[in-house]
Design a protein around this motif. Structure first.
Motif, short mmCIF file in Angstrom:
data_model
loop_
_atom_site.label_atom_id
_atom_site.label_comp_id
_atom_site.label_asym_id
_atom_site.label_seq_id
_atom_site.Cartn_x
_atom_site.Cartn_y
_atom_site.Cartn_z
N GLN A 111 -39.10 -5.88 -15.65
CA GLN A 111 -38.07 -5.01 -15.10
C GLN A 111 -38.37 -4.64 -13.65
O GLN A 111 -37.46 -4.28 -12.90
CB GLN A 111 -37.99 -3.70 -15.89
CG GLN A 111 -37.46 -3.81 -17.30
CD GLN A 111 -37.32 -2.41 -17.90
OE1 GLN A 111 -36.27 -1.80 -17.85
NE2 GLN A 111 -38.41 -1.92 -18.48
N ASN A 112 -39.68 -4.65 -13.30
CA ASN A 112 -40.07 -4.11 -12.00
C ASN A 112 -39.43 -4.85 -10.84
O ASN A 112 -39.48 -6.07 -10.77
CB ASN A 112 -41.58 -4.19 -11.82
CG ASN A 112 -42.28 -3.39 -12.89
OD1 ASN A 112 -42.10 -3.65 -14.08
ND2 ASN A 112 -43.04 -2.41 -12.48
N VAL A 113 -38.86 -4.09 -9.93
CA VAL A 113 -38.32 -4.65 -8.70
C VAL A 113 -39.20 -4.18 -7.56
O VAL A 113 -39.28 -2.98 -7.28
CB VAL A 113 -36.87 -4.19 -8.47
CG1 VAL A 113 -36.35 -4.70 -7.13
CG2 VAL A 113 -35.97 -4.66 -9.61
N CYS A 151 -33.07 6.98 -16.84
CA CYS A 151 -34.10 6.01 -16.49
C CYS A 151 -35.46 6.70 -16.44
O CYS A 151 -35.54 7.93 -16.40
CB CYS A 151 -33.77 5.33 -15.17
SG CYS A 151 -34.22 6.28 -13.71
N GLY A 152 -36.51 5.92 -16.47
CA GLY A 152 -37.86 6.45 -16.42
C GLY A 152 -38.84 5.30 -16.42
O GLY A 152 -38.43 4.14 -16.37
N PRO A 153 -40.15 5.60 -16.46
CA PRO A 153 -41.13 4.51 -16.51
C PRO A 153 -40.85 3.64 -17.73
O PRO A 153 -40.67 4.13 -18.83
CB PRO A 153 -42.47 5.26 -16.67
CG PRO A 153 -42.22 6.60 -16.09
CD PRO A 153 -40.78 6.92 -16.39
N GLY A 154 -40.74 2.35 -17.51
CA GLY A 154 -40.44 1.46 -18.63
C GLY A 154 -38.98 1.45 -19.03
O GLY A 154 -38.58 0.74 -19.96
N ARG A 155 -38.16 2.24 -18.35
CA ARG A 155 -36.73 2.27 -18.68
C ARG A 155 -35.95 2.07 -17.39
O ARG A 155 -35.55 3.04 -16.73
CB ARG A 155 -36.34 3.62 -19.27
CG ARG A 155 -37.21 4.04 -20.44
CD ARG A 155 -36.87 5.46 -20.87
NE ARG A 155 -36.82 5.53 -22.32
CZ ARG A 155 -35.93 6.21 -23.03
NH1 ARG A 155 -34.99 6.90 -22.41
NH2 ARG A 155 -35.97 6.19 -24.34
N GLY A 156 -35.77 0.80 -17.05
CA GLY A 156 -35.13 0.51 -15.78
C GLY A 156 -33.62 0.67 -15.83
O GLY A 156 -33.01 0.73 -16.90
N ARG A 157 -33.04 0.75 -14.65
CA ARG A 157 -31.59 0.83 -14.54
C ARG A 157 -30.95 -0.53 -14.72
O ARG A 157 -29.85 -0.66 -15.26
CB ARG A 157 -31.18 1.35 -13.17
CG ARG A 157 -31.87 2.62 -12.71
CD ARG A 157 -31.34 3.01 -11.35
NE ARG A 157 -32.15 4.02 -10.68
CZ ARG A 157 -31.81 4.60 -9.52
NH1 ARG A 157 -30.68 4.25 -8.93
NH2 ARG A 157 -32.60 5.50 -8.96
N LEU A 158 -31.64 -1.56 -14.24
CA LEU A 158 -30.99 -2.87 -14.14
C LEU A 158 -30.70 -3.53 -15.49
O LEU A 158 -29.80 -4.35 -15.58
CB LEU A 158 -31.80 -3.80 -13.25
CG LEU A 158 -31.80 -3.38 -11.77
CD1 LEU A 158 -32.72 -4.29 -10.97
CD2 LEU A 158 -30.39 -3.43 -11.19
N SER A 160 -29.25 -2.42 -17.93
CA SER A 160 -27.90 -2.08 -18.39
C SER A 160 -26.86 -2.40 -17.32
O SER A 160 -25.71 -2.00 -17.42
CB SER A 160 -27.82 -0.60 -18.72
OG SER A 160 -28.07 0.17 -17.55
#
Lengths: 228, 245, 470
Positions: A111-113, A151-158, A160
């Motif tokens: 997920q990391n950008v 969103c949060g750590p481990g819960r990205g926006r992208l 969804s």
């Protein structure tokens, strides 16, 4: 420099407010809005949720347990010929589904950008190849058929947002009557992370001749798998 | 509710100049209902077009004059126009609030001033008026009567009670006809465009007569119908109800 | 000889455009019906609107304090707040941010404020490419057109118009413009590349929340989310009045906004951004700049037009306005058309900038009826017209006519004599009681309808006669 600008603007605003031209003579804050009646009875929350989301061409799937939920997610992935997917790490339902998909040979992209440079371009490019995004949700809202994703750590926006198909895994008890109920249940919901999004159906536009098209920038399909 | 035996009538400047027989129809109607009718001498214009046009001074002068003429007697004032009634009831108190000589009288006048159908239904409590007619009518609501005074159901109810008349719905009945006072001559293109849409709705309604509570709408619509060569007539509510049954 | 006002001339041309008329009628009709159904569905729409209005009133009365609170919150989270008094100030802030970061590409989600301050032009002058991402605004930008509605900006375009545009300006192939879904998909692919490559995302702000420093963007397409997520830097342009005190207040506004605008219960994406990407989060911009823009709002706040600042930009007033429905947004020649614009534009920029707009209304009151926060637009139009008269604007013949009428109307005998004179003079010009042509300046009337011949004997004469007979 900016402080002087701020001081100037604040002075102008104070003068303006003092001029007293607003129609309401005294304007105390009215407090919290008290609803006349519950728009959705607790017994029918899931029915109402499904009705609302389905009327927006969203899909709602019921699963009695986690195992059944994972099977549903696998089926959706399969239906779309998914080879790679994006998923929340910090959600136990989603982790179950992700592990199962990986065992089937699908690739979970990070997920990391990255913030800059070639890593940024490549991380976005990788994410861009995903046909499927899987997330959890903080709440489901029955009166509008919405899901609420913080969103949060481990819960990205992208997850969804970028893939064309978005799957949401949510436990039945997280479905509440409305956004007002969600906020009452969880007062810091909106500002715990840098982003909270209330998603109500698949992406759409009617800009051209008032004719509906789906999947303009966000996902064109949304599936909510309700566990329990 | 105290029994009203006497009323004052402010026919409005348009009725005075363009449809005096409508004024007489109001008198006839009210007298048939057992009321004594007085029309104070010297009434001209309520000042609404001036106020809405931004001419506050002229509007206030007309307001003062009208208040003077209608507060000699304290009998209720009947006005066959939603716009003019709205002006007197809602705008006069506001306009004259800072004038010690008029503020109280303006408020007092506002409290006993009624549009015709409002008076018949809400004040006199009539369900119907004894009247006869023929053909199909549709009712067009004046904006100020509708939104300012809440007049909508009353004219419809009265029309429904006229023997021999069939009331048909008018699509977009709530949409402004495009008169707007000075607007009609200051912005003729827009006014004309809005009028065309109203005329289309009228022609589609199947009505042979349009009934209005405001002569302002009435003359504007009638002028447009005539220009189109339409056979549809426009009459004031008082013309329908006031005719000898 | 004076002509009709510029607005009226544009209006006449627009009203003659049958295609435009059909599009406006269809779209505004659907939006109106949507709104009515969506509000009827709520158990307490009236109470909700009253409550929302009180929140707006309270907020504006204490606007400075809430902006301070908002700024403190944003900065505590690592964002930067800029205060811009004028449009030029706001533009300078954004251009400076962009050039400092050597930005080459900016993606934008919908922001009427950005149009108000003319940001795109300034960025382009600085050598920065700007791409509008709302589909309607993208098309407007491509065609160098202007939006004609604040919610549905290309109500005046047909699908053929869009197809031609995409073929000509974007090299679209036949299958890319075969139908509306194809065109939408084509635009999506193109804009997706821009989102992922952009250096800066510029968004508007539907609401700022003072207690949390949150910025809310509301879209159906998702471009509001992408604009505020993929680029490494986010600039949010916020009019200073677009603020609510708390998240609960935000929820009330959200409950009204989509329903009033389109009839949806909620827009697809209600996007709440609270500060830049936090430690541990995996995506989102690292830098957040909020530009608070005044551009005439504090002046408005100090005067009798202050109530227009309650507006939450739903567009319901445009959809219900019988003038807007007939002439469309371009006729207003203003960033904000319709009833909203008729007050806001002269309010922000002065009457001389838009002298016709306050005149372009019959004051029917339909806008006030549908406004979610019950703004009394007709009252403010009258206030603007009164200022107009005081400033000596407007046609001289109207002024003369009003003065002449005022003189006569206070002198009953002269008035009656004048009526009789007009009645007599017009009789030979009339056929069956109607005149087909009036001389200037009343020729505007007879351009579209006949004018009634005044009665030979006015009511006052008939009444006097009747009284004598008794």
């Amino acid at each position: 420099m900016n402080t002087t600008e701020r001081e100037r603007m604040r002075a102008a605003l104070d003068r303006a407010s003092a001029a007293g031209f607003l129609p309401e003579a005294a304007a105390p804050h009215p407090g919290r809005f008290v609803q006349a009646a519950d728009t959705v009875a607790p017994a029918v929350l899931i029915e109402r949720f499904a009705h609302e989301l389905e009327s927006l061409a969203g899909h709602v799937h019921r699963a009695p347990d986690v195992e059944a939920a994972v099977a549903i997610v696998k089926r959706i992935a399969d239906d779309h010929g998914t080879r790679s997917f994006l998923a929340w790490r910090d959600d136990d339902l989603v982790r179950e589904a992700s592990s199962s998909l990986e065992r089937d040979g699908l690739v979970q992209k990070p997920q990391n950008v990255a913030l800059a440079g070639p890593e940024r371009v490549s991380s976005l490019a990788e994410i861009g190849t995903c046909a499927l995004g899987i997330t959890g949700a903080d709440f489901g809202l029955a009166d509008t058929g919405s899901v609420v994703l913080g969103c949060g750590p481990g819960r990205g926006r992208l997850a969804s947002l970028l893939p064309p198909v978005h799957v949401v895994m949510i436990r039945l008890e997280r479905i509440v009557a409305s956004l007002a109920h969600a906020l009452a249940a969880d007062p810091t919901l909106a500002s715990r992370g840098s982003n909270l999004v209330v998603i109500t159906g698949p992406s759409r536009t009617a800009d051209i001749e008032f004719t509906l098209s789906r999947g303009v920038h966000g996902p064109r399909e949304i599936h909510v798998v309700v566990v329990g | 509710m105290s029994r009203i035996t006497r009323v004052q009538l402010f026919v409005t400047c348009l009725v005075d100049a363009f449809a005096p027989r409508t004024g007489l129809a109001v008198v006839d109607l009210l007298e048939r209902l057992g009321l004594e009718v007085e029309c104070p001498d010297g009434l001209t214009c309520c000042g609404q077009p001036q106020l809405n046009g931004g001419f506050a001074m002229e509007a206030a002068a007309l307001a003062r004059r009208t208040v003077d003429l209608l507060t000699v007697d304290d009998a209720p004032v009947i006005v066959p126009s939603g716009s003019c009634t709205d002006m007197i009831v809602h705008q006069y108190p506001r306009l004259l609030a800072d004038d010690a000589r008029y503020a109280e009288r303006a408020r007092q006048l506002a409290s006993r001033c009624y549009e015709l159908s409002q008076f018949l239904v809400d004040v006199l409590g009539l369900e119907v008026v004894d009247a006869r007619g023929t053909g199909h009518v549709a009712y067009h609501a004046s904006c100020h009567g509708l939104r300012g005074l809440g007049v909508r159901r009353q004219p419809e109810q009265l029309l429904d009670g006229v023997d021999g008349l069939t009331r048909v719905p008018l699509s977009e009945a709530d949409v402004c006809c495009g008169f707007g006072g000075l607007f009609a001559v200051k912005m003729p293109g827009v006014s004309g465009a809005m009028l065309q849409r109203k005329l289309d709705a009228i022609e589609a309604s199947g009505a042979d007569t349009i009934v209005v509570t405001d002569l302002s709408c009435g003359l504007h619509i009638a002028g447009g119908l005539r220009r189109r060569g339409s056979r549809v007539r426009v009459v004031h509510l008082a013309d329908v109800l006031g005719a000898e049954p | 000889m004076s002509q009709a006002p510029a607005f009226d001339r544009r209006a006449a041309a627009a009203a003659a455009d049958a295609k435009l008329g059909e599009a406006l009628r269809f779209t505004t009709g659907r939006l109106q019906a949507g709104r009515a159904a969506a509000l009827a569905e709520l158990p307490d729409a009236d109470a909700l609107r009253d409550h929302a209005r009180r929140v707006r009133a309270h907020t504006l009365r204490h606007l400075g304090r809430y902006l301070d609170q908002f700024a403190v919150q944003v900065e505590a989270l690592g964002g930067t707040v800029h205060w811009a008094t004028t449009a030029a100030d706001a533009v300078a802030v954004v251009v400076e941010i962009a050039t400092r970061r050597a930005a080459r590409l900016v993606v934008k989600s919908k922001s009427m404020l950005s149009e108000e301050i003319e940001l795109n032009h300034a960025l382009e002058q600085a050598g920065i490419r700007v791409v509008e991402t709302d589909l309607g605004e993208f098309i407007v930008q491509l065609a160098r057109d202007r939006p004609s509605h604040i919610i549905t900006p290309i109500v005046h375009w047909t699908r053929e118009d869009v197809a031609v545009l995409f073929r000509q300006r974007l090299g679209a192939a036949e299958q890319d413009v075969a139908d509306i879904p194809a065109m939408t998909a084509f635009a999506r692919r193109l804009l997706r590349r821009e989102f992922l490559a952009a250096d800066i995302g510029v968004s508007g702000v539907n609401f700022g929340v003072a207690s949390t420093g949150s910025i809310v963007t509301v879209t159906n397409e998702g471009n509001g989310r992408l604009t505020t997520t993929t680029p490494p830097l986010h600039v949010a342009l916020m009019g200073i009045e677009r603020i609510v005190p708390t998240v609960d207040d935000l929820e009330v506004m959200l409950r009204l906004l989509a329903r009033s605008a389109t009839g949806q219960k909620l827009s697809v994406y209600t996007n709440i951004v609270t500060g830049p990407r936090r430690d541990g989060e995996v995506d989102g911009p690292r830098e957040l700049h909020v530009v608070l823009v005044d551009n005439g709002r504090s002046t408005l706040l100090a005067g009798e037009l202050a109530e227009i600042l309650y507006c939450i930009r739903c567009g319901a007033c445009l959809n219900i306005c019988p003038v807007y429905q007939r002439v469309g947004g371009h006729t207003y020649d203003s960033v904000y058309p319709g009833p909203l614009g008729s007050v806001l534009t002269p309010g922000l920029h002065g009457l001389a900038a838009a002298p016709d707009l306050p005149q372009a209304s019959t004051l029917c009151g339909a806008c006030r009826d549908v406004c979610p926060v019950r703004i009394d637009i007709p009252r403010m139009l009258v206030a603007l017209r009164t200022s107009s008269v005081q400033q000596g604007l407007g046609p001289g013949w109207v002024r003369l006519g009003v003065k002449a009428h005022a003189w006569l109307a206070s002198r009953p005998r002269a008035y009656r004599a004048a009526l009789r004179a007009v009645g007599v003079a017009s009789a030979p010009l009339a056929r069956q009681g109607w005149m087909a042509r009036l001389p200037w300046p009343l020729s505007g009337w007879t351009a579209h309808r006949d004018f009634p011949a005044p009665a030979r004997r006015p009511f006052s004469a008939l009444w006097a006669e009747r009284r004598r007979a008794r």
